[in-house]
Design a protein around this motif. Structure first.
Motif, PDB file in Angstrom:
ATOM      1  N   ILE A   1      67.439  48.577  83.329  1.00  0.00           N
ATOM      2  CA  ILE A   1      67.180  48.114  84.594  1.00  0.00           C
ATOM      3  C   ILE A   1      66.644  49.496  85.257  1.00  0.00           C
ATOM      4  O   ILE A   1      65.510  49.705  85.973  1.00  0.00           O
ATOM      5  CB  ILE A   1      68.189  47.430  85.464  1.00  0.00           C
TER       6      ILE A   1
ATOM      7  N   VAL B   1      62.854  50.104  86.633  1.00  0.00           N
ATOM      8  CA  VAL B   1      62.584  50.147  87.921  1.00  0.00           C
ATOM      9  C   VAL B   1      61.950  51.702  88.588  1.00  0.00           C
ATOM     10  O   VAL B   1      60.942  51.814  88.914  1.00  0.00           O
ATOM     11  CB  VAL B   1      64.167  50.027  88.780  1.00  0.00           C
TER      12      VAL B   1
ATOM     13  N   LEU C   1      58.539  52.515  89.648  1.00  0.00           N
ATOM     14  CA  LEU C   1      58.260  53.227  91.051  1.00  0.00           C
ATOM     15  C   LEU C   1      57.332  54.453  90.853  1.00  0.00           C
ATOM     16  O   LEU C   1      56.497  54.671  91.666  1.00  0.00           O
ATOM     17  CB  LEU C   1      59.584  53.948  91.728  1.00  0.00           C
TER      18      LEU C   1
END
Lengths: 351, 268
Positions: free
Chosen positions: A141, A145, A149
Motif C-alpha cells: 500500500i 500510494v 502521488l
C-alpha cells in the motif's frame, strides 16, 4: 470506384490476408517467448545448486514427498518455487509497465525506473519500513500510494501544450533524484540493521519470496490485468498522435490517465514485492520490439521481463562466486549498457 | 464505397483561442456541403485554429459550431468521428506499422471494445487503399515510404474513416510541386466521386485556386473575403490580406486563375 477484379481474391480479402500476415511474426515471437519463459522457469526451479528431477517436482507439486530426499519438498515449495513464481510475476509486471509508458509517452526512456515511479515506490516502502514497520500488504500500500502521488506530481508539473511526453520524462528524472535523496537521508538516519535491510530491498531481490507475498501480488494483478487487456487497443490508438487519435473518436485525456495509473500500479506492486529490480521495465520493451519486428507489444514485453528476471536470478544465485547475489545487481550490470546503446541509437536516428 | 451525406456545417460568431489569447474572433461561416473549401491566409492568421475548433479539439470561447443544426459538442465522440474526420498537419506513424495496418486505424470509430475488423472494415480499408493508389504499398512499413507516398497513406486512413466531412490541415506540406498537384487532384477526385465535403488549410495560393470550389481568406482571426477563387483572388485582396504584390491572370479564360507575384524591382 474501379470495379473489383475477380481474379484470385477481392481487395477486401487481400486486406484481410495482409493483416493476418503482418500479425504472423508478432504471434510467432510471442509463442517462442512464452516457451522460453516456461523453460527458464523450470530451469530456475529444477536446476542450480540443488537439483530436482522433473518427476520428483511433479510428485512434490501434488503434495507427495520424495523418498530418500525429505528436504526436497521444503526446498522446492518454500524456496525455489515461490522464488520462480514471484520472479515470473514481477518480471511480467515490470515488462508490461515499461512498455505502457514507452508507448504512451512515445519515448524509449520513458520507463518507470527512469521517470521516478520506481523510486517513488521505494520511497513509500522505505518510509513504511522505518516509521510504521510495514510488511507484506501494508508495504505494498505504501509503495503504491507513493508512486501514484509521484506520478500525479509529475503529471501536474509537465502539463501544458506541446510535447507532454518529453516534459513528463524530464520532470520524472528530477523527481526521481529528489525521492532518491530523501531515501538516502532516511537510510543515513536508520540503525545499521534496518539500513542494511532497506539497502538490500532497494537493490531488488527475490530472496524474500513467500506464498503470502505472491498471493497479494496475484490479487492486485487480477484486478489490473483485465483493464490492460480490454483497453490496450486504445493505448495503441493514441500512437498516431493526440490530434488524430482525438479525431478518431478517442478520449485521449482519459485514456492517457487510465494508462498512467495502470502503468504506475503495475510498477508499484511489483516494486513493493521485490524492490526495484533495475532496468527490467526499461529494457523489456525495446527488446520485445526487436523480436516482434518493430511494433509495441505489452504481451511480448511482459514475457521478456519475466525471462530476464528469472534468468538473472538463476545466474545470480547459482553462478556468482561470492555466493548468492540480489537479482537487481545483475540486471543493473546488464541493463546499463543497454541504456547507453539505446541512447546512442536514438541519437543516430534523430541525426 | 459508401457515398458521403451532405451535412451542414455552420459557425456562428465563433471565437477560439488558447487561454487568454483569442486567435479566431467572432467568426461566422457556412461550409458548402459536398464542395471543396480552402482556407487561406498568412501564417498565424488562425487557419489551423479554426480547423481545430471544427474538429472539436478546441472548445469555442464564444459562439457555436453546428452540424446539421446541433452543436458539435453534443455528438458522442465516436458518432462525431464517423461524420467529421481530421488529418492533422503532423500525424505520427506508430512504430513498426505497415500501411494496411495504419489505414485500418481509420476504422477505430466503427469498432467497439471487443468487436474489431469486420468484413465491412476490410471493404472500407480496401476501398481507401485503391482510391489513393496505395494498394501496392499495403504490405510495406510506413517508414519505408517516400513523403508523397506517406501523405497518400494518411489520406487513405482518413478515407477509411468514411466521414461525410474531411478536414485537412496543410495536406501538401513537405511535398514537391508535382506531388502537391497529384495529392490535391486526388482529393478533388474523391470529392467528385464520393461527395465528401472537404475543408483544407492551404498555403500555396495557385494550388488552392485550382483545387477549391470555395475560398475563405483569413487575416488576424477574421474572414476578409470568401467566395469562388475568382472572387477572392484579386490583386487588391492579395495585397490587403497577404501583403503580396501580384497580378491575377485567367490564361484559358475559364475562371481557372493564376497568380503571378510582381517582378522584383530592377529585374525587368
Amino acid at each position: 470506384m474501379p470495379a473489383f477484379t475477380t481474379h484470385n481474391s477481392s481487395p477486401a480479402q487481400r486486406v484481410k490476408d495482409l493483416r493476418t500476415r503482418s500479425h504472423r511474426r508478432p504471434r510467432r515471437a510471442i509463442a517462442v517467448l512464452a516457451v522460453a519463459v516456461l523453460a527458464v522457469f523450470l530451469m530456475r526451479v529444477l536446476l542450480g545448486s540443488y537439483t530436482v528431477t522433473f518427476p520428483d517436482f511433479l510428485t512434490i507439486l501434488q503434495g507427495g514427498t520424495v523418498e530418500g530426499a525429505r528436504g526436497a519438498r521444503f526446498i522446492v515449495m518454500e524456496d525455489k518455487l515461490p522464488r520462480a513464481v514471484l520472479g515470473l510475476l514481477v518480471g511480467m509486471a515490470f515488462g508490461a509497465s515499461g512498455a505502457i509508458f514507452q508507448l504512451l509517452l512515445r519515448n524509449p526512456l520513458a520507463s518507470p525506473d527512469v521517470i521516478g515511479i520506481s523510486t517513488g515506490a521505494s520511497l513509500g516502502a522505505v518510509l513504511g519500513i522505518v516509521y510504521w514497520g510495514a510488511t507484506g500488504f501494508s508495504l505494498s500500500i505504501f509503495a503504491v500510494v507513493f508512486s501514484l502521488l509521484i506520478a500525479v506530481g509529475i503529471m501536474a508539473l509537465s502539463s501544458g501544450r506541446g510535447n507532454v511526453g518529453h516534459r513528463f520524462i524530464l520532470m520524472g528524472i528530477g523527481v526521481s533524484a529528489l525521492a532518491g535523496s530523501i531515501i538516502n537521508y532516511l537510510i543515513s538516519r536508520m540503525n545499521l540493521n534496518s539500513a542494511s535491510s532497506a539497502a538490500l530491498w532497494m537493490t531488488g531481490s527475490l530472496s524474500s519470496a513467500n506464498w503470502d507475498r505472491i498471493s497479494i501480488l496475484l490479487l492486485v494483478l487480477a484486478v489490473i490485468v483485465p483493464f490492460v487487456v480490454v483497453l490496450h487497443s486504445r493505448l495503441h490508438a493514441i500512437a498516431v498522435g493526440e490530434e488524430l487519435a482525438h479525431s478518431l473518436g478517442l478520449n485521449v485525456a482519459i485514456t492517457r490517465w487510465i494508462f498512467i495509473v495502470l502503468g504506475v500500479l503495475l510498477a508499484a506492486v511489483a516494486t513493493a514485492a521485490t524492490g526495484p529490480i533495475a532496468f527490467v521495465a526499461f529494457v523489456s520493451g525495446p527488446i520485445a520490439r526487436r523480436l516482434i519486428g518493430g511494433a509495441h507489444s505489452l504481451t511480448a514485453s511482459a514475457l521478456v521481463g519475466a525471462f530476464i528476471v528469472l534468468l538473472a536470478d538463476f545466474i545470480a544465485s547459482n553462478y556468482i562466486a561470492s555466493g548468492s547475489m540480489p537479482v537487481g545487481v545483475l540486471t543493473g550490470v546488464f541493463g546499463a549498457p543497454i541504456l547507453i546503446w539505446l541512447l546512442v541509437r536514438a541519437q543516430k536516428e534523430a541525426g | 464505397m459508401k457515398t458521403a451525406q451532405h451535412r451542414q456545417l455552420t459557425l456562428n460568431n465563433v471565437s477560439l483561442g488558447y487561454g487568454a489569447k483569442t486567435i479566431v474572433k467572432d467568426l461566422s461561416l457556412e461550409i458548402p456541403a459536398g464542395q471543396m473549401t480552402a482556407i487561406i491566409g498568412a501564417n498565424g492568421c488562425g487557419k489551423s485554429t479554426l480547423l481545430r475548433g471544427i474538429s472539436k479539439l478546441l472548445k469555442p470561447e464564444n459562439g457555436e459550431i453546428l452540424l446539421d443544426g446541433k452543436s458539435i459538442h453534443s455528438y458522442p465522440s465516436k458518432e462525431f468521428a464517423r461524420t467529421v474526420g481530421l488529418l492533422p498537419q503532423a500525424p505520427i506513424a506508430p512504430d513498426g506499422i505497415t500501411v494496411a495496418d495504419l489505414v485500418s486505424r481509420g476504422r477505430f470509430p466503427y469498432q467497439g471494445l471487443f468487436k474489431r475488423n469486420s468484413a465491412e472494415d476490410d471493404e472500407a480499408v480496401a476501398w481507401a487503399l485503391q482510391a489513393t493508389h496505395t494498394m501496392d504499398l499495403a504490405e510495406k512499413q510506413v517508414t519505408e515510404l517516400s513523403g508523397g507516398q506517406r501523405q497518400r497513406v494518411w489520406i487513405a486512413m482518413a478515407l477509411a474513416q468514411e466521414t461525410d466531412i474531411l478536414l485537412l490541415d496543410e495536406p501538401t506540406t513537405y511535398l514537391d510541386l508535382a506531388h502537391q498537384v497529384e495529392l490535391l487532384d486526388l482529393l478533388c477526385e474523391l470529392n467528385e466521386e464520393r461527395g465528401t465535403t472537404m475543408v483544407m488549410v492551404l498555403h500555396e495560393l495557385n494550388l488552392a485556386a485550382r483545387a477549391a470550389h470555395h475560398l475563405v481568406a483569413m487575416r488576424d482571426g477574421v474572414i476578409e473575403s470568401a467566395g469562388t477563387p475568382a472572387e477572392v483572388m484579386t490583386s487588391e485582396n492579395l495585397r490587403s490580406i497577404f501583403g503580396l504584390r501580384a497580378s491575377v491572370h485567367d490564361p484559358a479564360d475559364d475562371g481557372s486563375i493564376v497568380i503571378v507575384p510582381d517582378a522584383r524591382e530592377g529585374r525587368r
